[in-house]
Write a protein that holds these residues in place. Structure first.
Motif, mmCIF file in Angstrom:
data_model
loop_
_atom_site.group_PDB
_atom_site.id
_atom_site.type_symbol
_atom_site.label_atom_id
_atom_site.label_comp_id
_atom_site.label_asym_id
_atom_site.label_seq_id
_atom_site.Cartn_x
_atom_site.Cartn_y
_atom_site.Cartn_z
ATOM 1 N N HIS A 191 6.628 0.379 -4.023
ATOM 2 C CA HIS A 191 5.564 1.133 -4.684
ATOM 3 C C HIS A 191 4.230 0.513 -4.299
ATOM 4 O O HIS A 191 4.161 -0.566 -3.715
ATOM 5 N N GLY A 192 3.159 1.212 -4.633
ATOM 6 C CA GLY A 192 1.840 0.771 -4.232
ATOM 7 C C GLY A 192 1.402 -0.513 -4.912
ATOM 8 O O GLY A 192 1.700 -0.749 -6.090
ATOM 9 N N LEU A 193 0.683 -1.343 -4.160
ATOM 10 C CA LEU A 193 0.223 -2.628 -4.668
ATOM 11 C C LEU A 193 -1.116 -2.988 -4.025
ATOM 12 O O LEU A 193 -1.398 -2.579 -2.896
ATOM 13 N N ASP A 194 -1.902 -3.787 -4.736
ATOM 14 C CA ASP A 194 -3.077 -4.441 -4.168
ATOM 15 C C ASP A 194 -2.739 -5.908 -3.951
ATOM 16 O O ASP A 194 -2.304 -6.602 -4.877
ATOM 17 N N LEU A 195 -2.941 -6.394 -2.709
ATOM 18 C CA LEU A 195 -2.676 -7.786 -2.362
ATOM 19 C C LEU A 195 -3.987 -8.461 -1.981
ATOM 20 O O LEU A 195 -4.679 -7.998 -1.066
ATOM 21 N N ALA A 196 -4.326 -9.529 -2.674
ATOM 22 C CA ALA A 196 -5.512 -10.322 -2.350
ATOM 23 C C ALA A 196 -5.051 -11.681 -1.848
ATOM 24 O O ALA A 196 -4.334 -12.403 -2.547
ATOM 25 N N MET A 251 -8.757 1.463 -5.126
ATOM 26 C CA MET A 251 -8.682 0.108 -5.676
ATOM 27 C C MET A 251 -8.310 0.179 -7.146
ATOM 28 O O MET A 251 -8.723 1.086 -7.863
ATOM 29 N N THR A 252 -7.528 -0.796 -7.586
ATOM 30 C CA THR A 252 -7.109 -0.817 -8.980
ATOM 31 C C THR A 252 -7.829 -1.914 -9.735
ATOM 32 O O THR A 252 -8.221 -2.932 -9.161
ATOM 33 N N ASP A 253 -8.027 -1.693 -11.016
ATOM 34 C CA ASP A 253 -8.606 -2.719 -11.876
ATOM 35 C C ASP A 253 -7.534 -3.408 -12.702
ATOM 36 O O ASP A 253 -7.843 -4.155 -13.628
ATOM 37 N N ALA A 254 -6.285 -3.161 -12.389
ATOM 38 C CA ALA A 254 -5.192 -3.744 -13.151
ATOM 39 C C ALA A 254 -5.144 -5.257 -12.966
ATOM 40 O O ALA A 254 -5.531 -5.792 -11.921
ATOM 41 N N ASP A 293 -0.430 4.675 -7.084
ATOM 42 C CA ASP A 293 -0.115 5.534 -5.947
ATOM 43 C C ASP A 293 0.765 4.765 -4.967
ATOM 44 O O ASP A 293 1.190 3.636 -5.231
ATOM 45 N N ALA A 294 1.070 5.382 -3.832
ATOM 46 C CA ALA A 294 1.943 4.761 -2.831
ATOM 47 C C ALA A 294 1.123 4.115 -1.732
ATOM 48 O O ALA A 294 1.413 4.260 -0.549
ATOM 49 N N ALA A 310 -2.859 1.182 3.625
ATOM 50 C CA ALA A 310 -1.741 1.802 4.347
ATOM 51 C C ALA A 310 -0.883 2.591 3.377
ATOM 52 O O ALA A 310 -0.522 2.103 2.317
ATOM 53 N N ASP A 311 -0.567 3.817 3.725
ATOM 54 C CA ASP A 311 0.371 4.615 2.944
ATOM 55 C C ASP A 311 1.784 4.127 3.221
ATOM 56 O O ASP A 311 2.158 3.871 4.371
ATOM 57 N N LEU A 312 2.606 3.990 2.193
ATOM 58 C CA LEU A 312 3.941 3.415 2.364
ATOM 59 C C LEU A 312 4.816 4.249 3.291
ATOM 60 O O LEU A 312 5.577 3.703 4.081
ATOM 61 N N ASP A 313 4.723 5.573 3.197
ATOM 62 C CA ASP A 313 5.534 6.408 4.086
ATOM 63 C C ASP A 313 5.121 6.211 5.538
ATOM 64 O O ASP A 313 5.964 6.096 6.434
ATOM 65 N N ALA A 314 3.817 6.148 5.789
ATOM 66 C CA ALA A 314 3.341 5.908 7.145
ATOM 67 C C ALA A 314 3.703 4.511 7.599
ATOM 68 O O ALA A 314 4.049 4.280 8.759
#
Length: 379
Positions: free
Chosen positions: A106-111, A1-4, A48-49, A67-71
């Motif tokens: 690229h990796g993202l957090d979606l709420a 989890m990101t705090d960004a 991360d991804a 979910a990993d983006l490559d997967a």
């Protein structure tokens, strides 16, 4: 989890289908409009991804999935994910495949949060899909058009979720405009904005949510779609769109009675959509009531997708002073809509509430919706 901090918030509306039910996957015509109930997604960056989605529906926290983006590129969703996550993860998967090589995933957090009622036939699923699609499209630099994103949403619904729906819901959610409907040719995907004129006509759209839930990925929807395919094959046409009302006499002679009634609904519903567009342009919204009622009767009797609660809602709304009413959405539950003069809203609401109580049904949720703008970045 990101705090960004979030990079922004994007949203997309649910939709009401004014008329044109189960015509979309038959290459036919539909006339939906976006509503003022919306799903919003706030997006924050990750280092991360990983694509992480979380949601809060009905004031209760839902599960999260990473979910990993490559997967994700290889499969729309990991095994054993909560069902709701297949919608946003499915969109990410479909967009990864539709995006040009210049895109930068690229990796993202979606709420995700939503005010679109779930299970009411107002396309809460398309609202999630389109909100996520416009967010990822911008942040990943995919540069896909709005119509491209409707296809991304449909691919997610069909292949990730497993619901054999058409493209109507995503089109309305992406392209809606205030006090207007989106006239969609589901064969060519050509669209036209049709002004509704509800405000100057002193009309409101009342939604009567029966609270009878439905799911498009279950059997009834699939069976109706299969019947349509059988009917088209019996008439030696590619899709039921290719038939006109004048073909129904021959259709009755080459297929069983149930299949014929399914075909008759689609053929006559297409004609009703075209007539509704014409009447709106020439006479305005107060002149379309009989078309709405005829549509409901066809769905009740020929397509057999209504339920007693929906029939009661339509009948009671009319007794209370509505101009027209019909069930909306895929059927087997969900909501009805009524076109109501503003000064009759209370009377119609009271009539429906009383009719449900007299029938021993659960009290419905009744509210108005406004035709509104489609998916966009809020901030």
């Amino acid at each position: 989890m990101t705090d960004a901090a979030p990079l922004g918030v994007w949203s997309a509306p649910g939709r009401v289908n004014l008329i044109g039910e189960h015509t979309d996957y038959n290459d036919g015509f539909v006339l939906p409009f976006a509503i003022d109930a919306r799903t919003a997604v706030a997006v924050a960056p990750r280092t991360d991804a990983v694509l992480r989605v979380s949601s809060s529906f009905d004031d209760s926290e839902a599960s999260v999935q990473i979910a990993d983006l490559d997967a994700l590129f290889a499969s729309p969703a990991p095994d054993s994910v909560p069902e709701w996550t297949t919608y946003p993860l499915g969109v990410a998967w479909a967009l990864l495949h539709a995006a040009p090589e210049t895109a930068r995933p690229h990796g993202l957090d979606l709420a995700i949060a939503s005010s679109v009622p779930v299970g009411a036939g107002l396309s809460s699923s398309a609202a999630i899909e389109c909100a996520v699609a416009v967010a990822l499209n911008e942040l990943w630099g995919a540069e896909l058009s709005a119509k491209d994103l409707t296809r991304v949403g449909r691919t997610a619904e069909n292949e990730a979720v497993g619901a054999p729906t058409g493209i109507m819901d995503q089109t309305a959610s992406m392209l809606g405009e205030a006090d207007a409907a989106v006239f969609l040719d589901c064969r060519t995907l050509a669209t036209e904005i049709v002004p509704l004129g509800l405000e100057p006509a002193d009309l409101e759209v009342l939604v009567i949510d029966t609270l009878v839930t439905h799911a498009h990925s279950t059997g009834g929807y699939r069976e109706r779609r299969a019947s349509c395919e059988q009917g088209a094959a019996a008439m030696d046409v590619a899709m039921l769109r290719d038939l006109a009302p004048g073909d129904l006499e021959r259709a009755a002679s080459v297929m069983d009675e149930v299949t014929f009634r399914r075909v008759r609904h689609v053929v006559t519903e297409n004609a009703r959509v075209l007539e509704t567009v014409r009447v709106l342009r020439e006479s305005g919204p107060r002149a379309i009531g009989e078309l709405l009622l005829a549509s409901h009767a066809s769905m009740r009797d020929d397509f057999e997708i209504s339920v007693p609660e929906l029939d009661t809602a339509v009948e009671a709304a009319m007794s209370g002073g509505a101009i027209g009413a019909r069930m909306t959405g895929g059927g087997f539950g969900g909501a009805a809509i009524a076109l109501v003069p503003r000064d009759r809203l209370d009377a119609v609401t009271d009539a429906v509430t009383a009719a449900f109580s007299a029938s021993g049904f659960r009290a419905p949720r009744i509210f108005t919706v406004q035709p509104s703008v489609g998916a966009h970045r809020d901030r």
